[in-house]
Scaffold this active site. Structure first.
Site, mmCIF file in Angstrom:
data_model
loop_
_atom_site.group_PDB
_atom_site.id
_atom_site.type_symbol
_atom_site.label_atom_id
_atom_site.label_comp_id
_atom_site.label_asym_id
_atom_site.label_seq_id
_atom_site.Cartn_x
_atom_site.Cartn_y
_atom_site.Cartn_z
ATOM 1 N N TYR A 142 0.821 -1.205 0.000
ATOM 2 C CA TYR A 142 0.000 0.000 0.000
ATOM 3 C C TYR A 142 0.857 1.259 0.000
ATOM 4 O O TYR A 142 0.464 2.281 -0.545
ATOM 5 C CB TYR A 142 -0.920 0.037 1.233
ATOM 6 N N LYS A 187 3.382 -15.469 3.253
ATOM 7 C CA LYS A 187 3.617 -16.224 2.023
ATOM 8 C C LYS A 187 5.125 -16.451 1.954
ATOM 9 O O LYS A 187 5.804 -16.056 0.995
ATOM 10 C CB LYS A 187 3.069 -15.403 0.827
ATOM 11 N N ASP A 219 -2.632 -18.427 1.247
ATOM 12 C CA ASP A 219 -3.583 -19.178 0.408
ATOM 13 C C ASP A 219 -4.276 -20.248 1.242
ATOM 14 O O ASP A 219 -5.482 -20.457 1.172
ATOM 15 C CB ASP A 219 -2.909 -19.750 -0.855
ATOM 16 N N ASP A 243 -6.315 -7.100 4.176
ATOM 17 C CA ASP A 243 -7.417 -6.487 3.434
ATOM 18 C C ASP A 243 -8.281 -7.575 2.808
ATOM 19 O O ASP A 243 -9.500 -7.591 2.935
ATOM 20 C CB ASP A 243 -6.848 -5.557 2.351
ATOM 21 N N ASP A 247 -12.328 -9.204 4.120
ATOM 22 C CA ASP A 247 -13.556 -9.240 3.302
ATOM 23 C C ASP A 247 -14.106 -10.672 3.300
ATOM 24 O O ASP A 247 -15.306 -10.892 3.427
ATOM 25 C CB ASP A 247 -13.281 -8.809 1.852
#
Ligand code: IPM
Ligand code: MG
Length: 353
Positions: A142, A187, A219, A243, A247
Site C-alpha cells: 500500500y 507467504k 492461500d 485487506d 472481506d
C-alpha cells in the site's frame, strides 16, 4: 468522561450510517453522563469535491485534536473506472492511516446467533466462530515505492523489522487476552518480505511461551477460514493479505454490514466499519448501520468504558432478535426497517436499558 470525537462521514452510505453511529454514542453519553463533543470533517470524494484533496490539512488537524475518529466510508464510482484520475477518495483513507500512524487494524470476525442461517457457509461450521484479524495498516504494498507507467508498473512490498515487530506484539497482546492462539499468516514460501515476518515471529514466540504460535501461508489461511473458521483465535498479517482476508471473513457472519474495526497506533485512533461506501445504496435508507454502531462499541471499549460498550452490543443483538433489521438481513416477510429506523430503535433501546 469527556471525549472529543471527529466525525468523518465520507461518501456513499457514509453520511447515513454516521448519523446512526453518532446517535448511539449520544444515547450512551446521556445515560452514563459522559460529555461527548463532535466535530465533522471532510474525507474522500466529498473532500475532493470541496477542496481538491481527499484528506485536507483541516481534516488532519481535527483528527489530531480529537480523542478518537468515528469514520464511515470513502469511495465514489466516478473515480473507479478512471485509471488516469490523479486523486482518488481511497487516498484519503490511506493518508489518514499514515498520518495518524495507525499501524494496527483490529478486525474482529464474529457471528450472531440470530443470523447464522444467513452465512453462505453451513450453520454448523460458523456457529461460535470468533476470531480477530490484526492487519498491519501502514506498510507493505500500500505504501511501498511505486512505479506506474503504461508498459510497466510495480508496487513494492517492503517491511522493516520494527514494523513487523510492533504489529506482532499487538497480535500477542490480543492472543493473551483471548484463547492464547496466534496464527501468523504470510507467504514465506515465495516472498522475501514474508520470510522477514516469519523470522521475526520465530524469535518473538519465545517471549510468549503461554501463547501457541503457528504459521500459515495466506492461500491456505483463505481456505481454512471457510473450511474451519473456529480454528482461528487471533491472526496477524500484512496489509494486503489482511485487506483480502477480512472481506472473506465478513462473509462468515452473513453480511458485510455487520463488522466494525479499530485502527490504532501512535496517533488518534479511528473506529470504522470494514465495509465500503456502497454508492448504489446512497440516500436510499437501506444500508445497515450495525457495523458503524459496533464501531462505537469498540470506541467505548478502547477508552475503558466496558459497560457502555457492552450496552451498545446488547442493543445491537436486541435489534436483530426483534427483527428490526435492514433489508439484506431481514427475515422473509419481515417488516421494512431502513438505516434510520434501525439506528433510532437502537438509540432508544440504549436509553431504556
Ligand atoms: C479497507 C478498504 C480500504 C483498504 C480501501 C477503501 C482503500 O478496502 O479498509 O479494507 O484497502 O484498506
Ligand atoms: Mg478492504
Amino acid at each position: 468522561m469527556k471525549l472529543n470525537i471527529a466525525l468523518l462521514a465520507g461518501d456513499g452510505i457514509g453520511p447515513e450510517i454516521s448519523i446512526q453511529g453518532r446517535a448511539a454514542l449520544e444515547a450512551i453519553a446521556t445515560k452514563f453522563h459522559h460529555k461527548i463533543d463532535f466535530r465533522e470533517a471532510l474525507v474522500g470524494a466529498a473532500a475532493i469535491d470541496a477542496t481538491g484533496e481527499p484528506f485536507p490539512a483541516a481534516t488532519l488537524e481535527i483528527c489530531q485534536a480529537a480523542d478518537a475518529v468515528l469514520f464511515s466510508a470513502v469511495g465514489d464510482p466516478k473515480y473507479d473506472n478512471d485509471p488516469t484520475a490523479k486523486v482518488r477518495p481511497e487516498q484519503g483513507l490511506l493518508a489518514m492511516r499514515k498520518q495518524l500512524g495507525l499501524y494496527a487494524n483490529i478486525r474482529p470476525v464474529q457471528t450472531f446467533q440470530s443470523l447464522l442461517h444467513l452465512s453462505p457457509l453451513r450453520e454448523e461450521l460458523v456457529r461460535d466462530a470468533d476470531f480477530v484479524c490484526i492487519r498491519e495498516l501502514t506498510g507493505g504494498m500500500y505504501f511501498g515505492e511505486k512505479h506506474e507507467g503504461t508498459e510497466e508498473a510495480w508496487d513494492t512490498n517492503k517491511y522493516t523489522r520494527p514494523e513487523v515487530e510492533r504489529i506482532l506484539r499487538v497480535g500477542y497482546q490480543y492472543a493473551r487476552m483471548r484463547r492464547k492462539h496466534l496464527t501468523v499468516v504470510d507467504k514465506a514460501n515465495v516472498l522475501a518480505s514474508s520470510r522477514l515476518w516469519r523470522s521475526v515471529a520465530q524469535e518473538m514466540m519465545n517471549e510468549y511461551p503461554d501463547v501457541q504460535t503457528d504459521f500459515m501461508y495466506v492461500d491456505n489461511a483463505a481456505m481454512r477460514m471457510i473450511q474451519e473458521p473456529r480454528f482461528f483465535d487471533v491472526m496477524v498479517t500484512e496489509n494486503t493479505f489482511g485487506d483480502i482476508l477480512t472481506d472473506e471473513g465478513s462473509c462468515i457472519s452473513g453480511s458485510m454490514g455487520l463488522l466494525p474495526s479499530a485502527s490504532t497506533g501512535t496517533g488518534t485512533p479511528v473506529f470504522e466499519p470494514i465495509h465500503g461506501s456502497w454508492p448504489q445504496a446512497k440516500g436510499k435508507n437501506i444500508a445497515n448501520p450495525l457495523a458503524q454502531i459496533l464501531s462505537v462499541a469498540m470506541l467505548l471499549e478502547h477508552f475503558g468504558l466496558a459497560e457502555e460498550g457492552a450496552l451498545v452490543r446488547r442493543a445491537v443483538a436486541a435489534s436483530l432478535e426483534a427483527n428490526v433489521r435492514t433489508p439484506e438481513i431481514q427475515v422473509p416477510n419481515g417488516a421494512h426497517y431502513g438505516t434510520r429506523e434501525v439506528g433510532e430503535w437502537i438509540a432508544q433501546w440504549i436509553a431504556a436499558h
